[in-house]
Motif scaffolding. Sequence first.
Motif, PDB file in Angstrom:
ATOM      1  N   SER A   1      34.501  33.349  47.254  1.00 56.93           N
ATOM      2  CA  SER A   1      35.685  34.094  47.650  1.00 56.93           C
ATOM      3  C   SER A   1      35.974  35.151  46.583  1.00 56.93           C
ATOM      4  O   SER A   1      35.932  34.874  45.386  1.00 56.93           O
ATOM      5  N   ILE A   2      36.263  36.382  47.030  1.00 58.21           N
ATOM      6  CA  ILE A   2      36.465  37.482  46.099  1.00 58.21           C
ATOM      7  C   ILE A   2      37.881  38.000  46.242  1.00 58.21           C
ATOM      8  O   ILE A   2      38.312  38.402  47.327  1.00 58.21           O
ATOM      9  N   THR A   3      38.636  38.009  45.163  1.00 56.30           N
ATOM     10  CA  THR A   3      40.006  38.487  45.175  1.00 56.30           C
ATOM     11  C   THR A   3      40.033  40.007  44.998  1.00 56.30           C
ATOM     12  O   THR A   3      39.048  40.627  44.589  1.00 56.30           O
ATOM     13  N   THR A   4      41.184  40.605  45.270  1.00 55.74           N
ATOM     14  CA  THR A   4      41.322  42.051  45.103  1.00 55.74           C
ATOM     15  C   THR A   4      41.100  42.482  43.656  1.00 55.74           C
ATOM     16  O   THR A   4      40.378  43.467  43.410  1.00 55.74           O
ATOM     17  N   PRO A   5      41.684  41.785  42.659  1.00 55.59           N
ATOM     18  CA  PRO A   5      41.378  42.171  41.269  1.00 55.59           C
ATOM     19  C   PRO A   5      39.885  42.075  40.947  1.00 55.59           C
ATOM     20  O   PRO A   5      39.348  42.931  40.219  1.00 55.59           O
ATOM     21  N   GLN A   6      39.203  41.068  41.478  1.00 58.92           N
ATOM     22  CA  GLN A   6      37.760  40.965  41.258  1.00 58.92           C
ATOM     23  C   GLN A   6      37.013  42.125  41.900  1.00 58.92           C
ATOM     24  O   GLN A   6      36.063  42.661  41.324  1.00 58.92           O
ATOM     25  N   LEU A   7      37.444  42.522  43.109  1.00 58.97           N
ATOM     26  CA  LEU A   7      36.813  43.663  43.765  1.00 58.97           C
ATOM     27  C   LEU A   7      36.975  44.930  42.937  1.00 58.97           C
ATOM     28  O   LEU A   7      36.051  45.747  42.840  1.00 58.97           O
ATOM     29  N   ARG A   8      38.153  45.105  42.343  1.00 56.96           N
ATOM     30  CA  ARG A   8      38.364  46.279  41.490  1.00 56.96           C
ATOM     31  C   ARG A   8      37.358  46.295  40.340  1.00 56.96           C
ATOM     32  O   ARG A   8      36.753  47.333  40.032  1.00 56.96           O
ATOM     33  N   ASP A   9      37.175  45.142  39.704  1.00 53.89           N
ATOM     34  CA  ASP A   9      36.246  45.055  38.575  1.00 53.89           C
ATOM     35  C   ASP A   9      34.811  45.269  39.033  1.00 53.89           C
ATOM     36  O   ASP A   9      34.027  45.968  38.369  1.00 53.89           O
ATOM     37  N   LEU A  10      34.447  44.678  40.159  1.00 51.35           N
ATOM     38  CA  LEU A  10      33.082  44.820  40.662  1.00 51.35           C
ATOM     39  C   LEU A  10      32.798  46.262  41.091  1.00 51.35           C
ATOM     40  O   LEU A  10      31.671  46.741  40.958  1.00 51.35           O
ATOM     41  N   LEU A  11      33.813  46.943  41.584  1.00 52.34           N
ATOM     42  CA  LEU A  11      33.646  48.340  41.969  1.00 52.34           C
ATOM     43  C   LEU A  11      33.324  49.202  40.753  1.00 52.34           C
ATOM     44  O   LEU A  11      32.447  50.082  40.808  1.00 52.34           O
ATOM     45  N   VAL A  12      33.968  48.924  39.639  1.00 50.46           N
ATOM     46  CA  VAL A  12      33.679  49.652  38.399  1.00 50.46           C
ATOM     47  C   VAL A  12      32.242  49.410  37.965  1.00 50.46           C
ATOM     48  O   VAL A  12      31.525  50.346  37.591  1.00 50.46           O
TER      49      VAL A  12
END
Length: 280
Positions: free
Chosen positions: A2-13
């Motif tokens: 499961s991927i949270t929104t804060p994790q998505l932000r970090d992964l996008l970077v």
Amino acid sequence: MSITTPQLRDLLVVAQKAVRQAEGYLHDDALGAITAKGDRDMVSEAELEVEQQIRATMREATPDIGFLGEEEGGDTGDTSTRWILDPADGTANLIRGLPLYGISLALVAGRTPVLGVIHLPALRRRYWAATGLGAWCNGRQIRPATTSDLCAAMVAIGDFGTGVHAEERNRVALALHAHLASHAQRTRMLGSSAVDLAFVADGTLDASVTLGNRSWDMAAGAVIAREAGAAVMDTDGSDHTTASRTTIATAPGLRDSILAVLKDTTANSRYAPDRERGER
């Protein structure tokens, strides 16, 4: 996973950095050896270098996430959530010096693309998006066109097929071209699914139709178009996933008219709305 929104932000970077570091390899005057890998299908040495570099970067930065590249296949890891890469979507364009090609990197959770990065080096356009975070090009938030009349629409159609299923795909594609020639303002065949989908996301195109759904070609662009606000779907109008038969992205106002065209032109084919779906 499961991927949270804060994790998505970090992964996008992380994804943006990885693609940015690798895009310098893609110059049409420095591609290295060109190798045939199938029926009218090619790969350049530069693409292999891009894939190797991005694979290594993501393995180090996100060791718990799997990886699938078009050229070298998949790594071990969490295959339910994995990075999917096309190191150069639009290879034929790239090796001919046509500027419509780019790196396409997506994160897919289950069958749903949740993050996408597309860099088009020759056009100097960098697109990115993630679920709930909007879609962006060169730091500017993007939206699809407001076109609602097919006769005012510019529609991109994916390349004719090669290899397995090419005959059926091309028969349907010819029917699609014939129909749109009489109903759309213009049709285009740009030679890169990543470009098609990014251009729908930012309103350059009004719609894009590809008869097929290879994840490395489609996943990143599908996220970007979806998060921009485009309708991104299969032939039956269901939300697009990695199991979809086709990849359709439209300005919201063209959704129903494009689906009606597909219903007419895909009848009695593997792309028809009433056919079962499966991983592509």
